[in-house]
Design a protein around this motif. Structure first.
Motif, PDB file in Angstrom:
ATOM      1  N   SER A 246       0.822  -1.211   0.000  1.00 29.91           N
ATOM      2  CA  SER A 246       0.000   0.000   0.000  1.00 29.91           C
ATOM      3  C   SER A 246       0.853   1.257   0.000  1.00 29.91           C
ATOM      4  O   SER A 246       0.541   2.240  -0.687  1.00 29.91           O
TER       5      SER A 246
ATOM      6  N   GLN B  23       0.906   4.058  -2.831  1.00 31.95           N
ATOM      7  CA  GLN B  23       0.678   5.455  -2.465  1.00 31.95           C
ATOM      8  C   GLN B  23       1.743   6.351  -3.088  1.00 31.95           C
ATOM      9  O   GLN B  23       1.443   7.407  -3.658  1.00 31.95           O
TER      10      GLN B  23
ATOM     11  N   THR C 129      -3.514  10.955  -1.703  1.00 40.20           N
ATOM     12  CA  THR C 129      -3.928   9.661  -1.153  1.00 40.20           C
ATOM     13  C   THR C 129      -3.808   9.640   0.362  1.00 40.20           C
ATOM     14  O   THR C 129      -3.105  10.458   0.959  1.00 40.20           O
TER      15      THR C 129
ATOM     16  N   VAL D 299      -3.306   6.366   3.260  1.00 35.20           N
ATOM     17  CA  VAL D 299      -3.289   4.952   3.630  1.00 35.20           C
ATOM     18  C   VAL D 299      -3.880   4.833   5.024  1.00 35.20           C
ATOM     19  O   VAL D 299      -3.475   5.553   5.940  1.00 35.20           O
TER      20      VAL D 299
ATOM     21  N   THR E  79      -4.833   1.839   7.976  1.00 31.92           N
ATOM     22  CA  THR E  79      -4.541   0.455   8.325  1.00 31.92           C
ATOM     23  C   THR E  79      -5.489  -0.066   9.393  1.00 31.92           C
ATOM     24  O   THR E  79      -5.898   0.670  10.290  1.00 31.92           O
TER      25      THR E  79
ATOM     26  N   ALA F 151       0.890   5.475   8.698  1.00 34.53           N
ATOM     27  CA  ALA F 151      -0.465   5.540   8.136  1.00 34.53           C
ATOM     28  C   ALA F 151      -1.481   5.883   9.213  1.00 34.53           C
ATOM     29  O   ALA F 151      -1.213   5.741  10.415  1.00 34.53           O
TER      30      ALA F 151
ATOM     31  N   ILE G 289      -6.344   4.130   0.478  1.00 32.21           N
ATOM     32  CA  ILE G 289      -5.793   2.780   0.355  1.00 32.21           C
ATOM     33  C   ILE G 289      -5.910   2.099   1.717  1.00 32.21           C
ATOM     34  O   ILE G 289      -5.344   2.578   2.711  1.00 32.21           O
TER      35      ILE G 289
ATOM     36  N   ALA H 164      -5.233  -0.812   4.159  1.00 32.25           N
ATOM     37  CA  ALA H 164      -4.207  -1.842   4.317  1.00 32.25           C
ATOM     38  C   ALA H 164      -4.443  -2.687   5.565  1.00 32.25           C
ATOM     39  O   ALA H 164      -5.285  -2.366   6.412  1.00 32.25           O
TER      40      ALA H 164
END
Length: 244
Positions: free
Chosen positions: A85, A89, A99, A101, A103, A111, A130, A132
């Motif tokens: 990820s 990114q 973007t 990320v 998690t 992130a 994103i 993850a």
């Protein structure tokens, strides 16, 4: 919002194997190419959330078969998805996309933690999110995590990018006579035991009426074609009339 687009908010699921040559490791040029395909639809105003697998680095089920505790193996796999990820990114931001990320396992230095309302706000502001570390739980695949996040974030469709251009009744890489399906119902996909997506993910989509399209992301323009409502890949939904 763009009126001529069929889907305004999507969840895109990438396998980790899509990022590396021969399904292993990470190939920078491949990642840049994927980021370029995503940028094509992002520039149209589509809200994009992503889930990336970790199979190019680690597969929990395979590792468990060697004697490693399954829960431990799955947690290692979650970390592999975070690495993928972060690489994605970087590639996307170098192409001008903003973007975030998030998690499922907290790791603040790299992130944000997954917070549904924050993720939705990022999408509304045009940021690619994103997602993850899977669902944060062992014994669940990233396919299931993608289905879960698609439902949580009110995506209109779950797009599963694979190495082939849809769902077949056999492996088209090994069987040249394998038949491709343009459409499938959830139940038929479950009953056939298709390996394109695990049964937990399919059942979650079925129970929440989340349509799925399986397609080949490496086919230039395929993602944009789907967003515009063109037929591409295989559609799995509850509105399919199966042959008697």
């Amino acid at each position: 919002m763009v009126a001529d687009l069929k889907y305004q908010r999507i969840l895109l699921k990438l396998s980790g194997e899509a990022l590396g040559p021969q399904g292993f490791g990470i190939d920078a040029e491949t990642v840049r190419s994927i980021a370029g395909e995503i940028k094509r639809v992002h520039s149209l105003g589509v809200e994009i959330a992503m889930v990336i697998g970790g199979g190019n680095m680690w597969r929990g089920a395979d590792a468990a078969a060697t004697g490693i505790d399954r829960a431990t193996a799955d947690y290692v796999g979650m970390l592999a998805t975070v690495m993928n990820s972060l690489v994605m990114q970087d590639a996307m931001e170098k192409q001008g996309m903003v973007t975030r990320v998030q998690t499922a396992i907290e790791m603040p230095p790299v992130a944000e933690p997954f917070i549904r309302r924050r993720a939705v706000r990022h999408l509304e502001l045009g940021r690619v999110v994103i997602l993850a570390a899977g669902s944060g739980n062992p014994f669940f695949t990233t396919d299931t995590a993608a289905a879960l996040r698609a439902v949580e974030l009110n995506a209109q469709i779950l797009l599963k990018a694979t190495k082939v251009d849809g769902i077949y009744d056999d492996d088209p890489m090994r069987n040249s006579n394998a038949r491709k399906f343009d459409e499938l119902s959830y139940m038929r996909a479950l009953n056939m035991g298709l390996k394109v997506m695990d049964s937990t993910a399919l059942s979650l989509c079925k129970d929440n009426h989340m349509p799925i399209i399986v397609f080949d992301l490496h086919q230039p323009g395929a993602l944009e074609a789907i967003i515009r409502g063109e037929k591409c890949g295989t559609l799995v939904s509850s509105n399919i009339k199966e042959p008697v």
